[in-house]
Design an enzyme around this catalytic site. Structure first.
Site, PDB file in Angstrom:
ATOM      1  N   ASP A   9       0.611  -1.238   0.030  1.00  0.00           N
ATOM      2  CA  ASP A   9      -0.127  -0.062  -0.110  1.00  0.00           C
ATOM      3  C   ASP A   9       0.987   1.137  -0.083  1.00  0.00           C
ATOM      4  O   ASP A   9       0.506   2.263   0.787  1.00  0.00           O
ATOM      5  CB  ASP A   9      -0.926  -0.096   1.166  1.00  0.00           C
ATOM      6  CG  ASP A   9      -2.010  -1.157   1.182  1.00  0.00           C
ATOM      7  OD1 ASP A   9      -2.000  -1.923   0.300  1.00  0.00           O
ATOM      8  OD2 ASP A   9      -2.848  -1.320   2.345  1.00  0.00           O
ATOM      9  N   HIS A  84     -10.785   6.865   1.813  1.00  0.00           N
ATOM     10  CA  HIS A  84      -9.271   6.763   1.504  1.00  0.00           C
ATOM     11  C   HIS A  84      -9.096   5.756   0.217  1.00  0.00           C
ATOM     12  O   HIS A  84      -9.870   5.061   0.180  1.00  0.00           O
ATOM     13  CB  HIS A  84      -8.277   6.480   2.519  1.00  0.00           C
ATOM     14  CG  HIS A  84      -8.647   5.224   3.015  1.00  0.00           C
ATOM     15  ND1 HIS A  84      -9.499   4.918   3.987  1.00  0.00           N
ATOM     16  CD2 HIS A  84      -7.866   3.956   3.034  1.00  0.00           C
ATOM     17  CE1 HIS A  84      -9.094   3.360   4.321  1.00  0.00           C
ATOM     18  NE2 HIS A  84      -8.463   3.026   3.639  1.00  0.00           N
ATOM     19  N   LYS A 109      -7.036  -4.804  -3.069  1.00  0.00           N
ATOM     20  CA  LYS A 109      -7.726  -5.330  -1.913  1.00  0.00           C
ATOM     21  C   LYS A 109      -8.761  -4.206  -1.342  1.00  0.00           C
ATOM     22  O   LYS A 109      -8.613  -3.209  -1.623  1.00  0.00           O
ATOM     23  CB  LYS A 109      -6.889  -5.749  -0.823  1.00  0.00           C
ATOM     24  CG  LYS A 109      -5.823  -4.646  -0.080  1.00  0.00           C
ATOM     25  CD  LYS A 109      -4.982  -5.224   0.572  1.00  0.00           C
ATOM     26  CE  LYS A 109      -4.287  -3.915   1.216  1.00  0.00           C
ATOM     27  NZ  LYS A 109      -4.718  -3.361   2.080  1.00  0.00           N
ATOM     28  N   CYS A 154      -2.103  -2.768   7.532  1.00  0.00           N
ATOM     29  CA  CYS A 154      -1.883  -3.672   6.378  1.00  0.00           C
ATOM     30  C   CYS A 154      -0.730  -4.140   6.430  1.00  0.00           C
ATOM     31  O   CYS A 154      -0.595  -5.594   5.937  1.00  0.00           O
ATOM     32  CB  CYS A 154      -2.144  -2.890   5.028  1.00  0.00           C
ATOM     33  SG  CYS A 154      -3.671  -2.335   5.244  1.00  0.00           S
TER      34      CYS A 154
HETATM   35  C1  VGL Z   1      -4.708   0.683   5.804  1.00  0.00           C
HETATM   36  C2  VGL Z   1      -6.267   1.438   7.161  1.00  0.00           C
HETATM   37  C3  VGL Z   1      -7.286   1.466   6.103  1.00  0.00           C
HETATM   38  C4  VGL Z   1      -3.184   0.417   5.481  1.00  0.00           C
HETATM   39  C5  VGL Z   1      -5.593   0.663   4.790  1.00  0.00           C
HETATM   40  O1  VGL Z   1      -2.851   0.163   4.461  1.00  0.00           O
HETATM   41  O2  VGL Z   1      -2.772   0.076   6.525  1.00  0.00           O
HETATM   42  N1  VGL Z   1      -5.000   1.092   6.967  1.00  0.00           N
HETATM   43  N2  VGL Z   1      -7.141   0.702   4.939  1.00  0.00           N
HETATM   44 ZN    ZN Z   2      -8.185   1.290   3.527  1.00  0.00          ZN
END
Ligand code: VGL
Ligand code: ZN
Length: 209
Positions: A9, A84, A109, A154
């Site tokens: 991510d 987000h 995802k 994540c």
């Molecule tokens: C994430 C919160 C919500 C991450 C993704 O990538 O850690 N955290 N969505």
């Molecule tokens: Zn997220």
């Protein structure tokens, strides 16, 4: 021996200026770029948080809730996030400083609005798999290094699922290639990963010198 790097991510949304910014999130970009040089890894894979605009993890979908409140999603406790990484927005794009040339596979995802998906391997309710474990098995991966954003969500859940779903694969967490949302959460996440059998390493150990 097949070595793989899993980049979690590293998207605009989790970097300064994004909708769910992680402090110094952009600092992991040069670490990822350095690790991908010189063919050190046989395989590089990236995950991408990829939510529909009505995703149930967004506080905006829960009347009266504020971002970072604790709420519920499909009957389970859920941190409610700011909107987000909405599909096809710049927030969901990979950070522009990233070298994408070595990435063999992108695992999206978080597309199901009814469940969150911190792990790149499966949804939080563990019902639906993303297919990443099968992909890495099929490639014969024996060593998996994991880094990115965010350490306490994540990255942690991806590393723990790698241990659980890929028995026999050596899993390492690259600490300086990752940043977290909550400092206490980061410390706890590292302990949890270590206890599960994940090795904690620095990119310097990998790059040498
Ligand atoms: C994430 C919160 C919500 C991450 C993704 O990538 O850690 N955290 N969505
Ligand atoms: Zn997220």
């Amino acid at each position: 021996m097949t070595k793989a790097l899993l980049l979690i991510d590293i998207q605009n949304g989790f970097c300064p200026g994004g909708n769910l910014p992680v402090a110094d999130g952009d600092q992991v970009v040069p670490v990822a770029n350095a690790l991908m040089k010189d063919g050190r890894y046989d395989l590089v894979v990236a995950s991408q948080d990829w939510h529909p605009a009505n995703h149930g993890s967004f506080a905006s979908q829960h009347p009266g809730a504020k971002p970072f409140d604790m709420g519920e999603l499909s009957g389970k406790p859920q941190v409610l996030w700011p909107d987000h990484c909405v599909q096809n927005t710049s927030d969901a794009e990979f950070h522009p400083g990233r070298d994408l040339s070595a990435i063999a596979h992108v695992q999206k995802k978080g597309e199901n609005p009814a469940v969150d998906s911190y792990s790149a391997f499966r949804d939080n309710d563990r019902a639906a798999l993303t297919g990443l474990a099968d992909y890495l098995r099929q490639k014969g991966v024996t060593e998996l290094d994991v880094m990115g954003l965010a350490t306490d969500y994540c990255v942690k859940f991806s590393a723990l699922d790698a241990i659980d779903m890929l028995p026999g694969v050596k899993v390492r967490f690259i600490e300086d290639g990752s940043r977290g949302i909550d400092p206490q959460g980061v410390t706890a996440a590292i302990e949890e990963m270590r206890a599960a059998g994940v090795s904690i390493v620095s990119s310097k150990d990998i790059l040498g010198g």
